[in-house]
Design an enzyme around this catalytic site. Structure first.
Site, PDB file in Angstrom:
ATOM      1  N   LYS A 112      11.088  -7.055   5.927  1.00  0.00           N
ATOM      2  CA  LYS A 112       9.919  -7.923   6.094  1.00  0.00           C
ATOM      3  C   LYS A 112      10.274  -9.207   6.821  1.00  0.00           C
ATOM      4  O   LYS A 112       9.468  -9.743   7.570  1.00  0.00           O
ATOM      5  CB  LYS A 112       9.272  -8.240   4.743  1.00  0.00           C
ATOM      6  CG  LYS A 112       8.542  -7.040   4.161  1.00  0.00           C
ATOM      7  CD  LYS A 112       7.518  -7.441   3.130  1.00  0.00           C
ATOM      8  CE  LYS A 112       6.712  -6.216   2.731  1.00  0.00           C
ATOM      9  NZ  LYS A 112       5.724  -6.475   1.701  1.00  0.00           N
ATOM     10  N   LYS A 194       8.117   4.194   7.223  1.00  0.00           N
ATOM     11  CA  LYS A 194       7.160   4.487   6.144  1.00  0.00           C
ATOM     12  C   LYS A 194       5.776   3.968   6.521  1.00  0.00           C
ATOM     13  O   LYS A 194       5.665   2.932   7.179  1.00  0.00           O
ATOM     14  CB  LYS A 194       7.638   3.891   4.820  1.00  0.00           C
ATOM     15  CG  LYS A 194       6.983   2.588   4.445  1.00  0.00           C
ATOM     16  CD  LYS A 194       7.272   2.177   3.019  1.00  0.00           C
ATOM     17  CE  LYS A 194       6.703   0.779   2.798  1.00  0.00           C
ATOM     18  NZ  LYS A 194       5.341   0.743   2.309  1.00  0.00           N
ATOM     19  N   LYS A 197       0.962  -0.966   5.050  1.00  0.00           N
ATOM     20  CA  LYS A 197      -0.271  -1.721   5.255  1.00  0.00           C
ATOM     21  C   LYS A 197      -0.118  -2.772   6.327  1.00  0.00           C
ATOM     22  O   LYS A 197      -1.078  -3.189   6.941  1.00  0.00           O
ATOM     23  CB  LYS A 197      -0.630  -2.461   3.965  1.00  0.00           C
ATOM     24  CG  LYS A 197      -1.176  -1.560   2.902  1.00  0.00           C
ATOM     25  CD  LYS A 197      -1.827  -2.417   1.848  1.00  0.00           C
ATOM     26  CE  LYS A 197      -1.255  -2.168   0.495  1.00  0.00           C
ATOM     27  NZ  LYS A 197      -0.735  -3.336  -0.160  1.00  0.00           N
TER      28      LYS A 197
HETATM   29  P1  ATP Z   1       3.498  -3.265   2.857  1.00  0.00           P
HETATM   30  O1  ATP Z   1       4.145  -2.130   3.590  1.00  0.00           O
HETATM   31  O2  ATP Z   1       2.588  -4.087   3.677  1.00  0.00           O
HETATM   32  O3  ATP Z   1       4.446  -4.031   2.029  1.00  0.00           O
HETATM   33  P2  ATP Z   1       2.653  -1.240   1.170  1.00  0.00           P
HETATM   34  O4  ATP Z   1       1.908  -0.286   2.013  1.00  0.00           O
HETATM   35  O5  ATP Z   1       4.070  -0.924   0.805  1.00  0.00           O
HETATM   36  O6  ATP Z   1       2.548  -2.631   1.812  1.00  0.00           O
HETATM   37  P3  ATP Z   1       2.140  -2.076  -1.577  1.00  0.00           P
HETATM   38  O7  ATP Z   1       0.968  -2.776  -2.114  1.00  0.00           O
HETATM   39  O8  ATP Z   1       3.372  -2.859  -1.392  1.00  0.00           O
HETATM   40  O9  ATP Z   1       1.791  -1.432  -0.145  1.00  0.00           O
HETATM   41  O10 ATP Z   1       2.447  -0.786  -2.425  1.00  0.00           O
HETATM   42  C1  ATP Z   1       1.624  -0.199  -3.403  1.00  0.00           C
HETATM   43  C2  ATP Z   1       2.279   1.076  -3.891  1.00  0.00           C
HETATM   44  O11 ATP Z   1       2.267   2.073  -2.844  1.00  0.00           O
HETATM   45  C3  ATP Z   1       3.751   0.931  -4.267  1.00  0.00           C
HETATM   46  O12 ATP Z   1       4.013   1.679  -5.435  1.00  0.00           O
HETATM   47  C4  ATP Z   1       4.504   1.513  -3.107  1.00  0.00           C
HETATM   48  O13 ATP Z   1       5.762   2.016  -3.473  1.00  0.00           O
HETATM   49  C5  ATP Z   1       3.567   2.636  -2.680  1.00  0.00           C
HETATM   50  N1  ATP Z   1       3.732   2.946  -1.256  1.00  0.00           N
HETATM   51  C6  ATP Z   1       3.655   2.086  -0.234  1.00  0.00           C
HETATM   52  N2  ATP Z   1       3.841   2.715   0.943  1.00  0.00           N
HETATM   53  C7  ATP Z   1       4.049   4.030   0.653  1.00  0.00           C
HETATM   54  C8  ATP Z   1       4.287   5.185   1.453  1.00  0.00           C
HETATM   55  N3  ATP Z   1       4.350   5.129   2.757  1.00  0.00           N
HETATM   56  N4  ATP Z   1       4.457   6.361   0.821  1.00  0.00           N
HETATM   57  C9  ATP Z   1       4.377   6.450  -0.528  1.00  0.00           C
HETATM   58  N5  ATP Z   1       4.152   5.384  -1.342  1.00  0.00           N
HETATM   59  C10 ATP Z   1       3.983   4.181  -0.766  1.00  0.00           C
END
Ligand code: ATP
Ligand code: LTN
Length: 327
Positions: A112, A194, A197
């Site tokens: 990040k 991955k 968001k």
């Molecule tokens: P960012 O990537 O902007 O940090 P994020 O997409 O990881 O955001 P979070 O709110 O941090 O979203 O995560 C919410 C939940 O979704 C967490 O349990 C995280 O592990 C899961 N998660 C996030 N991205 C993935 C993915 N690509 N595949 C599976 N699980 C995910």
């Protein structure tokens, strides 16, 4: 006594199918088995600059999405992190027990902070201390998360261990629950990253609120390869990721999926995948629309969630303050 589950989600960006398949869906499925606490972690969100108006709207949107996805407010307490002030107090205390070296080893911080164009805040560096506070305040047994959060749960265990070794048995050691398949859905544009968001490119992710047309067009444009066979081969990252999404939405067996698409082309597979996703999100999307027209109802559920968890958090915080001799 049921075991306790805690997990959190940031009210930022658009919630995507990675969040759904890797986390939210499992929270819903296991609700009856555990005592559940889910937090909309707005204090984590501000570790990266946010627009206040958008953040406020997103808190409600993400909450409504959780309820629309099947989180039952009777079985699960859902609350906004900043509404329970014990989280910030506990994070500060834990800060004082976490060596700098542990924090600098965190992969998410490295990723990040590289993405961050402006200054990287101390808050972003310290993100895992707040997450440890979230988990430890509730004497949590299990933390269901996607793969990216495993390291943070391990740090949480380490700080709990360190504190307990100095002050005696205080914190419970939480265990991450990671459902390996679906725990790491990859970006549609770039299957070695991955799905996230915070990725700007629109075709990167399928968002839970995407229209059927958007879902179709994103899937049709998803990166694959020049091969033709539709099989689960981890080395062919693009098609593998799409097949995992198909598997997750249908619950079909891998062998059956491969047979179904034998001799067919990527375009046929992608068309069917889009249909499966659209169908898989249909109920969630219509429930979301019903909920979001009455924000006061969603707000009342969040208020109720905070009132239910606050006494648990305050009890642990007071216990900790007494042990370390403050307050
Ligand atoms: P960012 O990537 O902007 O940090 P994020 O997409 O990881 O955001 P979070 O709110 O941090 O979203 O995560 C919410 C939940 O979704 C967490 O349990 C995280 O592990 C899961 N998660 C996030 N991205 C993935 C993915 N690509 N595949 C599976 N699980 C995910
Ligand atoms: N860091 C997590 C969100 C999060 C969380 C938590 C998850 C904040 N506090 C406590 C589990 C337990 C994320 O980015 N997904």
């Amino acid at each position: 006594m049921k075991k306790r589950v805690f997990s959190g989600i940031q009210p930022t960006g658009n919630i995507h199918i990675g969040n759904y398949l890797g986390a939210i869906r499992h929270w819903v499925a296991a609700q009856g088995e555990f005592e559940n606490i889910f937090s909309i972690v707005d204090l984590h969100a501000i570790t990266i600059p946010q627009n206040p108006k958008i953040l406020k709207t997103k808190i409600r949107e993400v909450s409504a999405l959780l309820f629309a996805a099947g989180i039952d407010p009777k079985q699960s307490a859902v609350f906004v992190q900043s509404n329970v002030t014990a989280h910030t107090e506990m994070a500060w205390i834990l800060n004082c027990f976490i060596p700098m070296g542990w924090m600098s080893g965190m992969t998410q911080f490295k990723e990040k902070s590289e993405k961050q164009k402006k200054e990287v805040s101390v808050g972003l560096f310290d993100y895992p201390a707040l997450m440890a506070a979230d988990i430890l305040l509730y004497k949590t047994d299990f933390v269901p998360v996607g793969h990216d959060q495993k390291q943070h749960v391990e740090l949480t265990r380490d700080v709990a261990q360190r504190f307990n070794s100095i002050y005696g048995d205080t914190f419970k050691f939480p265990e991450p629950i990671i459902n390996e398949i679906g725990a790491r859905i990859m970006g549609l544009d770039n299957p070695i990253k991955k799905m996230s968001k915070s990725e700007a490119l629109p075709i990167h992710a399928i968002n839970l609120l995407d229209s059927a047309d958007d879902i179709r067009s994103k899937i049709m444009k998803a990166t694959t390869d020049s091969d033709t066979e539709i099989v689960f081969d981890k080395n062919r990252k693009g098609i593998y990721n799409l097949l995992v999404i198909y598997e997750q939405f249908t619950s079909f067996k891998r062998a059956d999926i491969e047979t179904r698409f034998e001799g067919k082309g990527y375009a046929d597979f992608k068309k069917e995948l889009a249909d499966v996703i659209i169908e898989g999100l249909r109920h969630l999307q219509s429930r979301y629309l019903e909920l979001i027209i009455d924000p006061s109802y969603v707000d009342s559920l969040l208020k109720d969630g905070a009132s239910r968890v606050r006494p648990i958090a305050e009890k642990t915080l007071n216990e900790v303050k007494t042990k370390i001799g403050i307050g």
